[in-house]
Design an enzyme around this catalytic site. Structure first.
Site, PDB file in Angstrom:
ATOM      1  CG  HIS B  66      -0.459   0.046   2.396  1.00  0.00           C
ATOM      2  ND1 HIS B  66      -0.260   1.438   2.898  1.00  0.00           N
ATOM      3  CD2 HIS B  66       0.089  -0.731   3.400  1.00  0.00           C
ATOM      4  CE1 HIS B  66       0.187   1.121   4.308  1.00  0.00           C
ATOM      5  NE2 HIS B  66       0.383  -0.105   4.672  1.00  0.00           N
ATOM      6  CG  ASP B 176       2.716   1.202   8.003  1.00  0.00           C
ATOM      7  OD1 ASP B 176       2.506   0.550   6.939  1.00  0.00           O
ATOM      8  OD2 ASP B 176       1.960   1.127   8.692  1.00  0.00           O
ATOM      9  CD  GLU B 208      -3.132  -1.455   5.328  1.00  0.00           C
ATOM     10  OE1 GLU B 208      -2.942  -2.463   5.818  1.00  0.00           O
ATOM     11  OE2 GLU B 208      -2.775  -0.663   5.635  1.00  0.00           O
ATOM     12  CD  GLU B 209      -2.317   2.454   7.326  1.00  0.00           C
ATOM     13  OE1 GLU B 209      -2.809   1.729   8.455  1.00  0.00           O
ATOM     14  OE2 GLU B 209      -0.942   2.165   7.448  1.00  0.00           O
ATOM     15  CG  ASP B 231       1.437  -3.648   5.235  1.00  0.00           C
ATOM     16  OD1 ASP B 231       2.080  -2.634   5.627  1.00  0.00           O
ATOM     17  OD2 ASP B 231       0.201  -3.503   5.375  1.00  0.00           O
ATOM     18  CG  HIS B 315       0.167   3.400  12.409  1.00  0.00           C
ATOM     19  ND1 HIS B 315      -0.950   3.277  12.720  1.00  0.00           N
ATOM     20  CD2 HIS B 315       0.624   2.882  11.554  1.00  0.00           C
ATOM     21  CE1 HIS B 315      -1.397   2.598  11.615  1.00  0.00           C
ATOM     22  NE2 HIS B 315      -0.302   2.409  10.835  1.00  0.00           N
TER      23      HIS B 315
END
Lengths: 328, 341
Positions: B66, B176, B208-209, B231, B315
């Site tokens: 992603h 990420d 994706e998130e 990922d 994150h």
């Protein structure tokens, strides 16, 4: 517009029991489109044929309500929610079953603290002498909607089921004033949105449109001490940025913005942190459908006193009419 | 080793908050067109690059990572010009205090997330974690000036000061999953040196998130025979349970779990062993928290394998990754495609 809204909100249509509201909408729109049909799950789909892009417009015709789950020996009815129902909003309200039977919603008075109130501590009293008497009118599994007359005070309409009969009214108005366009238009009055966007899913799969625009209500942030949200009743239709089910597609957002600007109508942006809506299901259908929404600012959603501004409805209809006629 | 970190560094400089990926998608299109036969951007801004294989009617493989990142949206602007915001993707509000941010309005505007000075904190406030709706962004502008450039719904990202840590490690926002996108590029470059039968679709997915939207849409449209999802997984950090974190630099983690295809997973593990590629094993009993959850059940079902890159401090604006893991993942996936499919 008010008469149409009043007509639609007055009809029964709890999720899964949309028969009556579907018939009313169907008779309202017959003669204005090329084709009308009902799909296997119960969505009402009206088609204006065209050679251009396929555009799906969606408003859900179902409303929240309750379902009878148990009738005790004294004739009191226990119930469960259909869609999100607040125990606090429900308390002291009237509900009406499909056959017209009306009941009072109340709670077990030994309940010590109001904050412990749950739907499971509440019941419906339809004035029955005992279970046998109650069962003459209501059987378990029957659904009922809340009772809330439709009135206009100034520019504001107060009623039950403005979520989303106000959206249905917008679609109907646009359909009757059909703009000149090559686009093929699908006006879809969906079922079971309140249960999880069920009807939108199957109708979008059948149509596989190039673009979808839903019309539904959204929360506002213009009442005393309410949660922060920059949407106001009367501030114009809100262009959806996001809710919990979707980030609105940038192309649809842009189309709505540009159309609103060209029309010179007021508009605002909706960033909704809770709740999903039909475009959430539509945009992930098949290989993907760019989707967005025009949201009607609505106070007290899912209560019998939902409140919208009639000018927002009129402007939402103008906006939708302009968008669907766009060359794509 | 540093080549892949240079690529990664470049990719992390772009912004692509979920649902607002169009600009970065265009950048990736250019990148992939240098190493693939054709590239397209679909209507949801997924980037789909095809590298043709030598086979005729051979299997079709989709390798996806992603391209979107977590971030925020402007929720409200108050009369003094302070911005309230909502998150896009999972974010721990505690990391946000006194952070610099960029608001992507009509132009990029820098702001800071204000924090109450310790002198003013009440005793019970000190014990509680701050919540996102208590935070606000200060740009220095008053409301009137700010509204010229910023509207409700504009994207916000954490400002990051990317840097190289010792031992081939790199730290930045959006590692990420730009590390996964870098693996796609590495894999395509490796494949140039190898002969491969299958057609390979390198797909950088959107959203994706939020809800794996890009993976759902692309796997439906491409309908590949095999999906390889790349990922980030959690890097080792002190105090974390050993079974869910992976040391940095020891190679990519190959996922094993019910939603992942057993036979292909075995083949991936064999590829690593035969080619002496360092790797780890990532046991995923549930959803995996990746695009694999969507690809597995697209249409009639797509056999899916998962290759993960250990990333520390997921994150945040200092997500940290090791060059080896990216490099080895590229070697692993390219050899899997060339030798085992």
């Amino acid at each position: 517009m008010f008469d149409l809204v009043k007509k639609l909100t007055g009809i029964f249509g709890v999720s899964g029991n949309e028969e009556e509201i579907r018939e009313v909408i169907k008779s309202e729109i017959t003669g204005y489109v090329d084709d009308i049909y009902v799909d296997p799950i119960g969505n009402l789909i009206a088609v204006k044929k065209g050679t251009g892009k396929k555009i799906m417009l969606a408003a859900h015709m179902d409303e929240i309500g309750i379902m009878a789950t148990f009738i005790d020996d004294d004739g009191f009815i226990r119930f469960s929610n259909v869609g999100w129902v607040s125990q606090y909003y429900a308390l002291g309200q009237r509900v009406k079953f499909k056959n017209g039977a009306v009941g009072a919603v109340f709670y077990e008075e030994k309940l010590d603290e109001m904050k412990n109130l749950k739907l499971s501590k509440m019941y419906i009293d339809i004035g029955a002498k005992n279970r046998e008497d109650a069962e003459k009118k209501v059987r378990i599994g029957d659904t009922a909607c809340f009772v809330g007359d439709t009135v206009q005070e100034g520019d504001m309409i107060i009623s039950k089921a403005l979520d989303d009969r106000s959206g249905c009214a917008v679609l109907i108005k646009v359909l009757k004033e059909m703009p000149e366009t090559e686009n093929e238009l699908y006006f879809v009055f969906t079922v079971q949105e309140e249960l999880g966007l069920r009807g939108a899913k199957t109708s979008a799969y059948r149509i596989m449109p190039d673009m979808a625009i839903a019309v539904d209500v959204t929360d506002t942030g213009d009442t005393p001490e309410c949660e922060l949200m920059e949407v106001k009743c009367g501030g114009g239709p809100a262009i959806k940025i996001k809710d919990r089910s979707i980030m609105a597609h940038p192309d649809v957002k842009r189309l709505l913005e540009e159309s609103a600007r060209e029309l010179g109508i007021p508009y605002q942006y909706e960033v909704l942190e809770k709740g999903g809506s039909d475009p959430g299901a539509i945009h992930l259908t098949g290989g993907g459908v760019p989707s967005g929404a025009i949201s009607i600012p609505c106070r007290y959603i899912h209560s019998p006193v939902e409140t919208v501004n009639i000018n927002d409805l009129e402007n939402a209809a103008k906006l939708l009419k302009k968008c669907i006629a766009a060359k794509m | 080793m540093l080549g892949c970190l240079d690529t990664l560094k470049e990719l992390t400089q772009y912004t692509a908050v979920s649902g607002r990926e169009y600009e970065f998608a265009a950048v990736l299109k250019d990148k992939f067109s240098e190493i693939c036969d054709s590239v397209e951007i679909d209507k949801f801004y997924n980037v789909i690059a095809l590298k043709k294989g030598m086979g005729i009617n051979g299997p079709r493989i989709m390798v996806l990572a992603h391209l979107d990142e977590i971030g925020f949206l402007v929720k409200s602007i108050d009369k003094n010009g302070f911005i309230k915001f909502t998150n896009v993707g999972g974010i721990d509000a505690r990391i946000l205090l006194s952070h610099e941010v960029i608001i992507h309005g009509k132009k990029d505007i820098t702001g800071v997330i204000g924090a109450k000075p310790p002198h003013m904190l009440e005793a019970d406030e000190k014990k509680k974690a701050v919540k996102i709706d208590e935070l606000y962004i200060d740009t220095g502008m008053d409301a009137k000036e700010l509204k010229k450039y910023v509207s409700i719904g504009d994207a916000i990202t954490l400002k990051s000061h990317p840097f190289f840590l010792k031992d081939n490690k790199y730290s930045s926002k959006s590692v990420d999953n730009r590390c996964g996108v870098t693996v796609l590029i590495e894999t395509a470059n490796e494949l140039k040196k190898l002969k491969h039968k299958p057609d390979v679709y390198f797909v950088a997915t959107v959203q994706e998130e939020l809800n794996l939207a890009g993976a759902r849409i692309t796997s439906f449209n491409i309908e590949p025979d095999i999906a390889i999802v790349v990922d980030a997984c959690h890097g080792d950090v002190p105090g974390a349970p050993k079974e869910v974190v992976f040391p940095l630099g020891k190679g990519p983690a190959i996922g094993i779990g019910p939603i992942l295809n057993r036979e292909l997973t075995e083949r991936m593990l064999d590829t690593a062993k035969e080619n002496n590629i360092p790797h780890q094993v990532d046991v995923e009993p549930g959803s995996t928290g990746t695009d694999a959850w969507a690809t597995q059940v697209s249409k009639y079902g797509i056999p899916t394998v998962l290759v993960s890159i250990p990333v520390r401090y997921m994150h945040t604006s200092i997500e940290t990754v090791h060059a080896n893991d990216i490099k080895y993942a590229g070697k692993l996936i390219s050899r899997f495609i060339a030798e085992r499919v």
